[in-house]
Design a protein around this motif. Structure first.
Motif, PDB file in Angstrom:
ATOM      1  N   GLY A  71       0.802  -1.182  -0.159  1.00 58.46           N
ATOM      2  CA  GLY A  71       0.059  -0.085   0.021  1.00 58.46           C
ATOM      3  C   GLY A  71       0.776   1.217   0.151  1.00 58.46           C
ATOM      4  N   LEU A  72       1.822   1.113   0.776  1.00 58.08           N
ATOM      5  CA  LEU A  72       2.873   2.555   0.723  1.00 58.08           C
ATOM      6  C   LEU A  72       3.257   2.782  -0.496  1.00 58.08           C
ATOM      7  CD1 LEU A  72       4.456   1.883   4.460  1.00 58.08           C
ATOM      8  CD2 LEU A  72       2.485   3.406   3.861  1.00 58.08           C
ATOM      9  N   ARG A  73       4.117   1.736  -1.194  1.00 64.94           N
ATOM     10  CA  ARG A  73       4.784   1.773  -2.402  1.00 64.94           C
ATOM     11  C   ARG A  73       3.639   2.332  -3.408  1.00 64.94           C
ATOM     12  NH1 ARG A  73       7.438  -3.061  -0.552  1.00 64.94           N
ATOM     13  NH2 ARG A  73       6.144  -4.484  -1.547  1.00 64.94           N
ATOM     14  N   ILE A  74       2.475   1.726  -3.478  1.00 64.77           N
ATOM     15  CA  ILE A  74       1.326   2.312  -4.536  1.00 64.77           C
ATOM     16  C   ILE A  74       1.408   3.682  -4.280  1.00 64.77           C
ATOM     17  CG2 ILE A  74      -1.030   2.084  -5.166  1.00 64.77           C
ATOM     18  CD1 ILE A  74      -0.698  -0.981  -4.553  1.00 64.77           C
ATOM     19  N   GLY A  75       0.922   4.144  -2.844  1.00 68.44           N
ATOM     20  CA  GLY A  75       0.639   5.890  -2.586  1.00 68.44           C
ATOM     21  C   GLY A  75       2.052   6.433  -2.964  1.00 68.44           C
ATOM     22  N   VAL A  76       3.134   6.433  -2.610  1.00 68.05           N
ATOM     23  CA  VAL A  76       4.202   6.750  -2.679  1.00 68.05           C
ATOM     24  C   VAL A  76       4.559   6.974  -4.347  1.00 68.05           C
ATOM     25  CG1 VAL A  76       6.784   7.086  -2.535  1.00 68.05           C
ATOM     26  CG2 VAL A  76       5.123   6.659  -0.573  1.00 68.05           C
ATOM     27  N   THR A  78       2.472   6.697  -6.835  1.00 66.62           N
ATOM     28  CA  THR A  78       1.402   7.470  -7.428  1.00 66.62           C
ATOM     29  C   THR A  78       1.619   8.957  -7.298  1.00 66.62           C
ATOM     30  OG1 THR A  78      -0.185   5.994  -7.058  1.00 66.62           O
ATOM     31  CG2 THR A  78      -1.070   8.251  -7.442  1.00 66.62           C
ATOM     32  N   ALA A  79       2.106   9.357  -5.903  1.00 71.84           N
ATOM     33  CA  ALA A  79       2.349  10.711  -5.798  1.00 71.84           C
ATOM     34  C   ALA A  79       3.454  11.248  -6.680  1.00 71.84           C
ATOM     35  CB  ALA A  79       2.975  10.824  -4.122  1.00 71.84           C
ATOM     36  N   LYS A  80       4.508  10.449  -6.475  1.00 76.56           N
ATOM     37  CA  LYS A  80       5.935  10.830  -7.249  1.00 76.56           C
ATOM     38  C   LYS A  80       5.392  10.993  -8.616  1.00 76.56           C
ATOM     39  CE  LYS A  80       9.525   8.176  -6.368  1.00 76.56           C
ATOM     40  NZ  LYS A  80      10.758   9.056  -5.773  1.00 76.56           N
ATOM     41  N   GLY A  81       4.611  10.132  -9.343  1.00 75.43           N
ATOM     42  CA  GLY A  81       4.144  10.357 -10.710  1.00 75.43           C
ATOM     43  C   GLY A  81       3.443  11.414 -11.032  1.00 75.43           C
ATOM     44  N   LEU A  82       2.402  11.921  -9.961  1.00 74.01           N
ATOM     45  CA  LEU A  82       1.695  13.091 -10.093  1.00 74.01           C
ATOM     46  C   LEU A  82       2.454  14.331  -9.896  1.00 74.01           C
ATOM     47  CD1 LEU A  82      -1.350  11.863  -7.781  1.00 74.01           C
ATOM     48  CD2 LEU A  82      -1.422  12.340 -10.612  1.00 74.01           C
ATOM     49  N   ALA A  83       3.555  14.144  -9.126  1.00 76.10           N
ATOM     50  CA  ALA A  83       4.455  15.547  -8.898  1.00 76.10           C
ATOM     51  C   ALA A  83       5.555  15.689 -10.120  1.00 76.10           C
ATOM     52  CB  ALA A  83       4.938  15.212  -7.592  1.00 76.10           C
ATOM     53  N   TRP A  84       5.754  14.780 -10.551  1.00 73.79           N
ATOM     54  CA  TRP A  84       6.827  14.710 -11.831  1.00 73.79           C
ATOM     55  C   TRP A  84       6.846  15.467 -12.813  1.00 73.79           C
ATOM     56  CZ3 TRP A  84       7.448  13.170 -16.984  1.00 73.79           C
ATOM     57  CH2 TRP A  84       8.764  13.250 -17.248  1.00 73.79           C
ATOM     58  N   ALA A  85       5.663  15.621 -13.600  1.00 78.55           N
ATOM     59  CA  ALA A  85       5.666  16.722 -14.552  1.00 78.55           C
ATOM     60  C   ALA A  85       5.830  18.007 -14.354  1.00 78.55           C
ATOM     61  CB  ALA A  85       4.213  16.317 -15.354  1.00 78.55           C
ATOM     62  N   GLU A  87       6.916  19.192 -11.449  1.00 77.52           N
ATOM     63  CA  GLU A  87       7.725  19.276 -10.328  1.00 77.52           C
ATOM     64  C   GLU A  87       7.389  20.055  -9.418  1.00 77.52           C
ATOM     65  OE1 GLU A  87      11.170  21.783 -12.226  1.00 77.52           O
ATOM     66  OE2 GLU A  87      11.727  20.179 -13.485  1.00 77.52           O
ATOM     67  N   LYS A  88       6.067  19.265  -8.888  1.00 78.51           N
ATOM     68  CA  LYS A  88       5.520  19.599  -7.526  1.00 78.51           C
ATOM     69  C   LYS A  88       6.222  19.270  -6.435  1.00 78.51           C
ATOM     70  CE  LYS A  88       1.218  19.778 -10.070  1.00 78.51           C
ATOM     71  NZ  LYS A  88       1.068  21.613 -10.372  1.00 78.51           N
ATOM     72  N   PRO A  89       6.047  20.124  -5.441  1.00 82.00           N
ATOM     73  CA  PRO A  89       6.766  19.603  -4.040  1.00 82.00           C
ATOM     74  C   PRO A  89       5.753  18.634  -3.538  1.00 82.00           C
ATOM     75  CG  PRO A  89       5.674  21.566  -3.621  1.00 82.00           C
ATOM     76  CD  PRO A  89       5.668  21.390  -5.012  1.00 82.00           C
ATOM     77  N   CYS A  90       6.321  17.772  -2.626  1.00 82.00           N
ATOM     78  CA  CYS A  90       5.834  16.471  -1.995  1.00 82.00           C
ATOM     79  C   CYS A  90       5.743  16.647  -0.277  1.00 82.00           C
ATOM     80  CB  CYS A  90       6.223  15.185  -2.305  1.00 82.00           C
ATOM     81  SG  CYS A  90       5.953  14.877  -3.917  1.00 82.00           S
ATOM     82  N   SER A 210      11.212  17.163  -3.048  1.00 84.18           N
ATOM     83  CA  SER A 210      10.829  16.728  -4.390  1.00 84.18           C
ATOM     84  C   SER A 210      10.286  15.475  -4.776  1.00 84.18           C
ATOM     85  CB  SER A 210      12.170  16.987  -5.177  1.00 84.18           C
ATOM     86  OG  SER A 210      13.121  15.978  -5.099  1.00 84.18           O
ATOM     87  N   GLY A 211       9.701  15.139  -5.678  1.00 84.65           N
ATOM     88  CA  GLY A 211       9.262  13.952  -5.908  1.00 84.65           C
ATOM     89  C   GLY A 211      10.352  12.972  -6.166  1.00 84.65           C
ATOM     90  N   ALA A 212      11.405  13.133  -6.565  1.00 87.85           N
ATOM     91  CA  ALA A 212      12.535  12.079  -6.458  1.00 87.85           C
ATOM     92  C   ALA A 212      13.146  11.864  -4.905  1.00 87.85           C
ATOM     93  CB  ALA A 212      13.798  12.848  -7.364  1.00 87.85           C
ATOM     94  N   GLU A 213      12.825  12.818  -4.248  1.00 88.28           N
ATOM     95  CA  GLU A 213      13.509  12.341  -2.982  1.00 88.28           C
ATOM     96  C   GLU A 213      12.413  11.859  -1.945  1.00 88.28           C
ATOM     97  OE1 GLU A 213      15.844  16.528  -1.556  1.00 88.28           O
ATOM     98  OE2 GLU A 213      13.706  16.690  -1.958  1.00 88.28           O
TER      99      GLU A 213
END
Length: 246
Positions: A71-76, A78-85, A87-90, A210-213
């Motif tokens: 569950g955590l991997r799916i949530g994280v 998804t958040a990384k994917g949404l933030a990537w394009a 460059e939104k902070p997480c 950042s999404g990468a972090e």
């Protein structure tokens, strides 16, 4: 600030959209379907029904742990994917703190956060409700139910248990711990609204990443990792024993 929050740490899955501390919309589902099937459609429908686009979201918040490894991997992810394009902070939010925020209005109560960690343990943190805010009393941790019960006996105030492990915790400790009560059903299970509220605290603290972090916070090894280490220890013991007999 417009915050899109995601919660997929346990059996339930939810998404919420908040603006400057106000909940605009929330979608919640606990149907037994996998979060990989439900989370993104939930986000898309939520934004569409609010007349918002991802471009208008300023931060992506997610329950980063502890919780179900999958569950955590799916949530994280998804958040990384949404933030990537964009460059939104997480905001990597503590799952336990997030589940406590909907109970922050219960002045003076000790909030006992509990998620079932198996092996007679719970993921746990303790908070005290103070003037609509949370005072942290214990860190996020994995703790045995026996040790948690012994610790709770030292707190004289009324205690309320929240989280997907609340029923287990309450059933096990209610006779030993005075003043222990279950949170009402509609506030018991963790939700994305709590994640958004926890994210506001990270925004104030300048603790967005950042999404990468962004990474999950597991708090202990998975069962597969524990079993692998046990096999390696057994193999090493066997080899060393064979050498002694050569």
């Amino acid at each position: 600030m417009n915050i899109l929050a995601l919660e997929s740490s346990a059996a339930a899955c939810s998404a919420a959209l908040c603006r400057d501390g106000e909940l605009l919309a929330q979608s919640f589902q606990c149907s037994g379907l996998t979060h990989s099937r439900t989370l993104l459609p939930m986000v898309n429908g939520l934004l569409k029904n609010c007349g918002q686009s991802l471009d208008q979201v300023e931060a992506i918040a997610v329950a980063a742990g502890p919780g179900s490894f999958t569950g955590l991997r799916i949530g994280v992810a998804t958040a990384k994917g949404l933030a990537w394009a964009g460059e939104k902070p997480c905001a990597p939010c503590s799952t336990l703190e997030s589940m406590a925020w909907p109970l922050a209005h219960l002045e003076g109560k000790l909030i006992v956060c509990a998620m079932d960690a198996r092996r007679k343990q719970v993921y746990n943190a303790l908070f005290r409700a103070r003037e609509g805010r949370l005072e942290r009393i214990a860190p996020d941790r994995a703790i045995s139910l026996d040790d948690l019960g012994a610790e709770l006996k030292s707190f004289p105030e009324s205690k309320i248990v929240v989280g997907d492990g609340a029923q287990l915790c309450y059933n096990t400790l209610r006779e030993a711990v005075p003043g222990l009560a279950l949170a009402p059903v509609h506030l018991r299970i963790q939700s994305a609204w709590g994640v958004a509220r926890a994210a506001e605290e990270l925004v104030k603290a300048g603790a967005l990443v950042s999404g990468a972090e962004l990474v999950p916070v597991y708090h202990r090894m998975s069962q597969a990792e524990r079993e692998r280490l046990e096999r390696e220890r057994h193999t090493k013991f066997t080899i060393e024993g064979d050498r002694k007999h050569v």
